[in-house]
Structures are given as C-alpha cells and as structure tokens.
Scaffold this motif. Sequence first.
Motif, short mmCIF file in Angstrom:
data_model
loop_
_atom_site.label_atom_id
_atom_site.label_comp_id
_atom_site.label_asym_id
_atom_site.label_seq_id
_atom_site.Cartn_x
_atom_site.Cartn_y
_atom_site.Cartn_z
N ARG A 139 2.18 5.40 8.94
CA ARG A 139 1.54 4.80 8.02
C ARG A 139 0.13 4.83 7.80
NH1 ARG A 139 5.51 0.19 10.30
NH2 ARG A 139 7.43 0.69 8.90
N ASP A 198 13.75 4.86 -0.59
CA ASP A 198 13.46 5.67 0.80
C ASP A 198 12.79 4.52 1.95
OD1 ASP A 198 14.52 8.33 0.29
OD2 ASP A 198 12.60 8.47 -1.00
N THR A 199 12.51 3.49 1.21
CA THR A 199 12.20 2.41 2.48
C THR A 199 13.39 1.52 2.91
OG1 THR A 199 11.65 1.06 0.43
CG2 THR A 199 9.79 2.43 1.22
N GLN A 216 7.46 8.00 3.05
CA GLN A 216 8.09 6.94 3.16
C GLN A 216 9.57 6.96 3.82
OE1 GLN A 216 9.61 6.31 -1.17
NE2 GLN A 216 7.81 4.96 -1.36
N ASP A 253 6.84 12.77 0.25
CA ASP A 253 6.08 12.81 -1.15
C ASP A 253 6.23 14.24 -1.90
OD1 ASP A 253 4.60 11.63 -3.05
OD2 ASP A 253 2.61 12.25 -2.08
#
Length: 491
Positions: free
Chosen positions: A398, A234-235, A405, A420
């Motif tokens: 963030r 997912d990043t 993510q 999450d």
Amino acid sequence: MADWQSTVTPPALARLLAGAPPTEERTAYRRLAAQLRSLVSAGRLPVGTRLPAERELAQALTLSRTTVATAYESLRSEGYLRSRRGSGSWTALPEGSRPPGDALHPVPPHESGHLVDLGVASLPAPQPYLGEAAARAVEQLPAYATGHGQYPTGVPVLREAIARRFTERGLPTTPDQILVTTGAMSALHLFQRTLLNRGDRVAVEAPGYAHTLGLLQREGARLVPVPLARPGGDTALPRWDTEEWSRVLRGAAPRAAFVVPDFHNPTGALIEEEQRRTLLAAARTSGTVVVVDETPAELDWGTDRMPLPTAALDRAAQTVTVGSASKILWGGLRIGWLRAQPALIRRLAAERVYTDVGTPVLDQLIAAHLLDHALPEVRAHQHARMRDTAHALAAALRTQLPTWQFALPRGGLCLWVATDGHSTTALAETADPQGLRLAPGPSFATDGTLEPYLRLPLTIPADQVEDAVTRLRTVTMGARGTARATRGALT
C-alpha cells in the motif's frame, strides 16, 4: 523416436502469442521469434513442445510462411528450437541454460546468495518441533526395520493420526479410509492415473494451482476452466461462481472436478459451506467426482471459524479429499494422503504398487509424531509467522505500490495481486537476473491469461518484506514503459 513431450495446436499457440510480453521488434519474423523465445523462457511453452508446421502457424497468424520459417530458423540458431526432417520442430533451451524461471521451484540455500524468492509459497520447518519428532522417529524405526518396510496404504500409526485429525475437524474418518502418499502431488497423480483416461473432461478453477493444472494437462485431460467470481473486484476475495459451475457440470459432464476451497492457491479464497453444498449437489447430478485439495486447510491464521470439510457435506460420500503435511509442517517432509471410501482406497493402493510401492517409513513416523503430539504448537508457530508477514506485506504494498490491488485473505500461503496492468511474465523475466524471483499470473492459468496478476507468498520472514517490496518496486519502475507499450500482436 520424437523428442517432444506434447504438441501445441496453431490456435492455442496463437492465443499464447497474443498474450506474450511486449517486444520492440518491428520486423515480423523478429517479433514472432522474440515472443516464442519469451514463452519458452517463462515456462509458458514447455521445453519439448512440438510446434505447428510453418504453413499451419502462418495461416493461424495471418502471416506469410516465409515469416514463420525465418522466425523458426532464427530460434534454431539460438538454441530455442530443434528440428528433425519428417518429425517437425520442438522447443528447447540453449546449451548451458537453466530451466525456465517459472518461479515455482525453490533455489537451494547454497545457490541463493542475495536472492529474494517470492516464487515459492512454502514455509521453513518449525523448530525445535521437527528435530524432536525426527529424534523420536529414529528411536521407533528399529521396530519397523525387522520387516520389508513397504506399506502401500501407509504406516498404521500415521493413518490413525490422519483419521483422528479429520474427525476433529468435523469429518468422521477411520484409518481404512486413508492412503498415505509421497506428497500431495503423488496423491493427485495416483487418482488421475487410476480413475481418469486421456481425453476425459476435468473441471478446474481459474485461476488454479499451477502444479495440478500442469499434471492434468501433461496426462492428456481436457481441462474445462471455471472462473472464480470477484463481486467486489480485485479488492475483494473471490468466490465460486456456483451458477457457472452448475452450467459447466450440466453441459460438459466432466469426469472429475478439482477444487481448492480452503484458502485457495493462488487467490486465498475461503469458500463458505453453502457454496460447497451447491457444488456437491450439481456434481451428484452430473456424475462428477469432486476432488478436494485440502493441503492449505490447516493455515487458518486469520479466522476463528472454519467451514466443515467439503467431504462432510457430501451425502453421497463420493468426494475424494487430498491432504498434505507439507504446508503446515514442512515441504521437505514428503507426506501426503488421500481420503476416500475404503473400496476406492484399496483400488488406489493396488495401482500404487506399480510406481513407488510406499512412502518412506521414517518420514511417516516423523509426521505421525508431529500430528499426534505437536500439532497445536506447530500451528501456533506457523500461523504467527504467516500473520506477521501478511500484515507487513499488505502495508508495504500500500505504501510503495499504491495502485496495485489485493484482498487480504483469512489464511493460506499467498496474496493474489492485480498489478495495475503490468505484464507479470515480463516482470519475472526482468526481476530474475536482478536477484528477485516472481510467480507470474499465467502460471496459474490454463490458457496463458491472468497476465496482470502476481502471486506473492506469505512465507518469507516479516523482516524481509520491506526489502522484497522495494526490489519489486524497482523492477516495476524499470519495466513500466515496456509493460505499457504496444504489444505488437501478431493476430
């Protein structure tokens, strides 16, 4: 005549129920009723959908028929279900309810109040450019007012402007390859109505653009979802899984494939030329028409290098391209278009006259002026706005929601976020009464999946981002216990 619009089969409803938001109800019939109510309220089970008979659903869920019958009766008493002897039962909303909050429809400004709308990914109009173009169009309108004003293929000056823009982007185009429509969805609907039959297989991306998926499903297409691949999790931004696309095209031989290669909605992916060539080659072998949705193609605010338009890579010249003025110019300017071979354009125009005959002339003149005389300035204006919002949103997420993510795209209208493990349908239901609208992941799926994902727009002003994410974090913290609770699955 029955009042329902579609029918959901017992296995399909069982899958939707398995992914429904968690409930604390312990009694089986109350749990079933709560989950069905949640699916209707979230827009995942459309109003007017005929539900399976009690016996059929009981078998699919391994429940007693009495449990299902009692749940149905509970929903009828609350206004979420209507029934007619001999015709069955279909979903509804209680009297006075507003439509399901799927967060894909904008709220009028006079009704917004303190609402923060993270559901609609659409930019406001670029001023003063829109006003100037409108004034110029009004000056030109008398020259068109002496005729009937109906242009099934579009006003010539706009067709020429669109063809020039395609040519500038690397796809030589003539005006007779362009048909102007009343928005991109009208273009997609026209293609579907003219070239597809009920029951035809259509390959689509998963996730995909919610309105396109909804259109195809309502018109009876058999959707074949092809998941996007995310090599870095997912990043990282996703890519097409070309091996899976080749397998699906070879095995299912779908009549058409709908794709959004330029800043995909909702993930923001930008597909490279080599993958586009691979897909086109596989489609050519299977006889599949590739329909390319290029509505976000002008939103390249984070890159200096764009791939060639997909149709420019098609040696067989069978690709159909859909575009729109709504994303870069303004959603209130209902101008879309189709680019295809002239013979297909003539066929589509002949079919089009049975619905709307033509797009409003004044809107077309406004769009033509913007494309011909103000596009560089408008692009710079809108790009700066989206770029600022994207960086502000990434920083706020963030800081305030560090376990979520996402990958920052190189353009487009939205950020695709993994939350999450939260149920984003439950988050949306909780957030709406508190003045925050969200677009949950299942809205972009064909089967009720993608529950942990959330689409966040890059179209709100950058100075509103901090407040929006603060509200989102507050809603998330309040729902944390519920979102991680046992779902009480019925299957």
